[in-house]
Design a protein around this motif. Structure first.
Motif, PDB file in Angstrom:
ATOM      1  N   UNK A  26     -17.923 -32.706   7.085  1.00 37.45           N
ATOM      2  CA  UNK A  26     -17.164 -33.879   7.819  1.00 37.45           C
ATOM      3  C   UNK A  26     -15.745 -33.665   7.064  1.00 37.45           C
ATOM      4  N   UNK A  27     -15.550 -32.907   6.229  1.00 34.58           N
ATOM      5  CA  UNK A  27     -14.138 -33.218   5.555  1.00 34.58           C
ATOM      6  C   UNK A  27     -13.318 -32.085   6.124  1.00 34.58           C
ATOM      7  N   UNK A  28     -11.831 -32.479   6.041  1.00 31.25           N
ATOM      8  CA  UNK A  28     -11.008 -31.690   6.846  1.00 31.25           C
ATOM      9  C   UNK A  28     -10.077 -31.079   5.500  1.00 31.25           C
ATOM     10  N   UNK A  29      -9.231 -30.147   6.156  1.00 31.33           N
ATOM     11  CA  UNK A  29      -8.210 -29.774   5.461  1.00 31.33           C
ATOM     12  C   UNK A  29      -6.775 -30.164   5.832  1.00 31.33           C
ATOM     13  N   UNK A  30      -5.800 -29.984   4.774  1.00 29.55           N
ATOM     14  CA  UNK A  30      -4.425 -30.421   5.261  1.00 29.55           C
ATOM     15  C   UNK A  30      -3.355 -29.199   5.184  1.00 29.55           C
ATOM     16  N   UNK A  31      -2.897 -29.067   6.471  1.00 27.97           N
ATOM     17  CA  UNK A  31      -2.033 -27.813   6.670  1.00 27.97           C
ATOM     18  C   UNK A  31      -0.406 -28.077   6.202  1.00 27.97           C
ATOM     19  N   UNK A  32      -0.307 -29.484   6.051  1.00 22.10           N
ATOM     20  CA  UNK A  32       0.900 -29.866   5.536  1.00 22.10           C
ATOM     21  C   UNK A  32       1.031 -30.747   4.351  1.00 22.10           C
TER      22      UNK A  32
END
Length: 541
Positions: free
Chosen positions: A346-352
């Motif tokens: 459920x964890x997301x990655x940050x592009x910014x």
């Protein structure tokens, strides 16, 4: 035990007797124990909640009316304390038994991607994060037993101190992974802790991956279950909860069984701390909390491995974590799918390189830039966000690079002007007065439709020809439902770590991390991150 019919009767009697004003008074004087509820996932605000107060072996019930929102009561079902009984030990048992080969292939891959992402963030922060560098300099002065590596610098220090430095780095450049409803960026604490522990245990790579999955399981599930109430009390979940995952990882890698891991969770939770006062007074302190969380978690794991006992009912007991740190606990987030649906997915990655709440507006501002909107034609910039999003990510004027990375206004201005919001973009953009001037024109407005803490965003640009251009985002890029591609994640690692190390080195680190399960000794990874001359610095663009 009081039956459900009695609870319903109590609720009806309470409603008939109390006006909204009286109910509000009762709200402040009701029992201090958290509400234990069973409801549809995602529904956080409730008019009625049944408070389950735990007193030794008895259950006492009281009705609790929330009059902040005058809406129809939701269908809330109570669950007795059996749902929480032994919860701490259940997490410990799961962690003790979990093996890499038992994980689905998708979970194995996601864990390695998250580990790589965290290492890349730490490498970049070793040269950029003012707070992490200051912490590292202090630890270097202290010295101590050479156990684990400070990323970038190469110093070997006691494992908890290495985790302290690297945890501050992990959170120091606003690129750490994030979980939406949990309001937690666990990777900044868990990944530094994993390698600090791996260096003193010489753990195999597949064991490190399995331990990280176990750490995310407790960190994310607890974070989801207690928020947003935990956040509304002012707590920084990344600091207060992630340390329990760090303790699980450390204890597991040091060979603890279920009993030892339960001790580690208890010792970690007793050290839980971290508030968000830096939002009211911009300063260097934000990465300090996750760094200290990593320190506390690793320390707890080490102590447990030496048979130092801790409270093994620390989550669920009367004097435990839930009663101390939140008003309500959503049981489904803790137990549904336990052991089969891994929370790390459920964890997301940050592009910014920005606060996660700023990502939706930044995504939209980049769309405008790519569409060729000319800044000289823009007369107004309006951003609509949820109330909590504005609270978390409204920092202006930006008195430091860290403040700029936490500022929606600056992030939107940077995106409109340059089209990019990576670390190098922020580093260069912060020195550009024109970006600050443009940020001053960005107006943030609360959008009730987005709820308390929704991550939706609307950005509108007024043009000098009278037109208004508008784009809307339902979810920022990088979330599991709006994912970054494998190529984008690879590029993020290469460009982030590439601010400090040469391309050949970071390509080699990437390959080793994505095959971490094949490493006989995971301690090889931190050694690869050391900058030339052990002095991390930004490389020329």
């Amino acid at each position: 035990m009081v039956g459900y019919a009695t609870i319903v009767a109590c609720r009806q009697a309470f409603a008939a007797k109390c006006s909204d004003q009286q109910a509000e008074k009762n709200k402040t004087s009701s029992m201090a124990c958290p509400a234990i509820v069973r409801a549809r996932p995602g529904h956080i605000d409730r008019s009625w909640m049944v408070v389950v107060a735990i007193h030794t072996n008895r259950l006492s019930y009281a009705c609790y009316y929330r009059s902040q929102r005058k809406e129809k009561p939701m269908n809330v079902h109570t669950r007795d304390t059996a749902d929480l009984e032994g919860l701490t030990r259940r997490f410990a048992k799961m962690a003790a038994k979990l093996r890499y080969e038992d994980l689905p292939a998708a979970v194995q891959e996601k864990a390695k991607l998250i580990i790589r992402d965290g290492v890349g963030n730490q490498i970049a922060a070793s040269a950029i994060s003012e707070a992490a560098i200051a912490i590292t300099q202090l630890v270097q002065e202290w010295g101590g037993k050479p156990e684990s590596t400070i990323i970038g610098f190469g110093d070997k220090v006691p494992a908890p101190l290495a985790a302290f430095c690297n945890g501050a780095m992990g959170h120091g450049v606003e690129l750490d992974d994030a979980h939406g409803s949990g309001l937690i960026k666990a990777g900044s604490v868990l990944i530094p802790s994993a390698f600090a522990a791996a260096e003193i245990s010489h753990a195999k790579g597949d064991d490190v991956v399995a331990a990280v999955v176990a750490g995310y399981e407790i960190a994310v599930r607890v974070a989801k279950a207690i928020n947003p109430g935990h956040r509304h009390r002012g707590y920084h979940t990344t600091s207060t909860v992630s340390l329990m995952g760090a303790a699980v990882i450390t204890a597991k890698l040091l060979g603890c069984d279920e009993e030892g891991i339960a001790n580690a969770i208890g010792l970690a939770a007793m050290q839980s701390s971290g508030i968000q006062s830096y939002l009211d007074d911009p300063c260097m302190a934000k990465p300090f909390g996750p760094g200290k969380g990593a320190f506390n978690g690793v320390l707890a794991g080490i102590m447990a491995s030496r048979n130092f006992t801790g409270p093994k009912k620390v989550l669920e007991s009367k004097e435990g974590f839930f009663n101390a740190f939140t008003d309500s606990v959503r049981i489904p987030d803790l137990v549904d799918g336990f052991g089969t649906d891994f929370a790390i997915m459920e964890v997301g990655f940050k592009p910014h390189a920005a606060c996660r709440y700023a990502h939706g507006p930044i995504d939209l501002a980049q769309v405008f830039h790519n569409e060729g909107v000319k800044l000289e034609n823009v007369t107004s910039i309006t951003v609509k966000m949820s109330g909590l999003a504005i609270r978390q990510a409204s920092k202006f004027p930006c008195t430091s690079l860290n403040a700029a990375m936490g500022s929606t206004q600056f992030g939107v201005a940077l995106a409109l002007a340059r089209g990019g919001n990576g670390l190098r973009d922020y580093w260069d953009g912060y020195a550009d007065r024109a970006i600050h001037d443009l940020a001053a024109r960005v107006v943030l407005e609360t959008e009730p439709e987005f709820g308390v803490g929704g991550r939706q965003a609307v950005v509108s640009l007024g043009l000098d020809d009278g037109r208004t251009l508008t784009h809307r985002s339902e979810e920022p890029r990088g979330e599991p439902t709006n994912p970054l591609s494998a190529e984008e994640l690879e590029r993020k690692f290469m460009t982030t770590a590439g601010l400090v190390l040469d391309n050949a080195t970071i390509a080699a680190i990437s390959r080793r991390l994505m095959a971490l399960d094949k490493e006989a000794d995971a301690a090889v990874i931190p050694a690869m991150t050391v900058a030339p001359d052990r002095k991390p610095a930004l490389r020329a663009a």
